[in-house]
Design a protein around this motif. Structure first.
Motif, short mmCIF file in Angstrom:
data_model
loop_
_atom_site.label_atom_id
_atom_site.label_comp_id
_atom_site.label_asym_id
_atom_site.label_seq_id
_atom_site.Cartn_x
_atom_site.Cartn_y
_atom_site.Cartn_z
N ILE A 204 0.99 -1.08 -0.01
CA ILE A 204 0.04 0.11 0.03
C ILE A 204 0.80 1.37 0.10
O ILE A 204 0.66 2.26 -0.83
N VAL A 205 2.11 1.40 0.72
CA VAL A 205 2.85 2.40 0.95
C VAL A 205 3.60 2.66 -0.61
O VAL A 205 3.57 3.73 -0.96
N ASN A 206 4.09 1.70 -1.18
CA ASN A 206 4.66 1.53 -2.38
C ASN A 206 3.74 2.14 -3.54
O ASN A 206 3.96 2.99 -4.31
N GLU A 207 2.41 1.74 -3.32
CA GLU A 207 1.60 2.03 -4.35
C GLU A 207 0.95 3.72 -4.29
O GLU A 207 0.97 4.32 -5.07
N ASN A 208 1.04 4.27 -2.97
CA ASN A 208 0.81 5.41 -2.81
C ASN A 208 2.01 6.32 -2.92
O ASN A 208 1.89 7.45 -3.65
N LYS A 209 3.05 5.93 -2.92
CA LYS A 209 4.35 6.75 -3.54
C LYS A 209 4.33 6.83 -4.90
O LYS A 209 4.59 7.96 -5.37
N LEU A 210 3.98 5.72 -5.68
CA LEU A 210 3.96 5.72 -7.12
C LEU A 210 2.85 6.68 -7.97
O LEU A 210 2.89 7.44 -8.57
N LYS A 211 1.74 6.88 -6.95
CA LYS A 211 0.70 7.77 -7.35
C LYS A 211 0.98 9.21 -7.17
O LYS A 211 0.50 9.91 -7.94
N SER A 212 1.64 9.42 -6.16
CA SER A 212 2.09 10.55 -5.70
C SER A 212 3.12 11.18 -6.66
O SER A 212 3.31 12.34 -6.71
N GLU A 213 4.14 10.40 -7.22
CA GLU A 213 5.06 10.53 -8.16
C GLU A 213 4.55 10.91 -9.64
O GLU A 213 5.09 11.50 -10.31
N LEU A 214 3.40 10.26 -9.79
CA LEU A 214 2.79 10.56 -11.19
C LEU A 214 1.93 11.85 -11.10
O LEU A 214 1.94 12.89 -11.27
#
Length: 159
Positions: free
Chosen positions: A149-159
């Motif tokens: 979940i943390v990794n997915e949230n990081k990816l979303k915030s980077e996009l």
């Protein structure tokens, strides 16, 4: 209703009443781990019944899996234990060790006494240690879920 049926029905209903006091965010956060352990125990129950480690005699769950136990106290206890202890493994383990003593001994004996369940080739002590091992496994599972979940949230915030 027979004593066995009342007991089985109470095992489902009473624990779920406590979920009314849990916030939605915590419920959803720990729902995957509760579902995972219940699937694991269901498969384990099928294997255990075939090997005659125990016998399910629950009138609401005829067959190899005692859904009253799995979907009632085990599911709800998993949610609450994670809500109250996740992030502090030693606290989590101690709470599990204490609650599993209650699960394996007085509750296990109560299930046998009303005739909903019967240990055959294993005993309450072995069940206790199986529960502790499962608790450690699901803590690791929740850790992986949280990391994902943390990794997915990081990816979303980077996009």
């Amino acid at each position: 209703m027979k004593k066995k049926e009342v007991f089985s029905l109470a095992m489902i209903i009473i624990p779920w009443l406590s979920v009314l006091f849990m916030d939605k965010k915590s419920f959803l956060r720990y729902l995957p781990v509760a579902c995972f352990i219940n699937l694991f125990i269901s498969v384990f129950s099928v294997i255990s019944n075939k090997r005659r480690w125990w016998k399910n005699k629950n009138p609401f769950s005829p067959g190899n899996v005692d859904f009253s136990y799995i979907l009632g106290p085990y599911f709800v206890a998993t949610l609450w234990i994670f809500k109250l202890t996740y992030g502090k493994f030693s606290k989590y383990l101690i709470v599990n060790m204490i609650l599993n003593i209650f699960n394996a001994f007085p509750m296990g004996e109560a299930w046998e006494k009303v005739g909903a369940f019967k240990f055959k080739k294993i005993n309450h002590t072995i069940w206790y240690f199986i529960c502790i091992i499962m608790a450690i496994i699901i803590y690791g599972y929740q850790y992986i879920v949280e990391k994902t979940i943390v990794n997915e949230n990081k990816l979303k915030s980077e996009l």
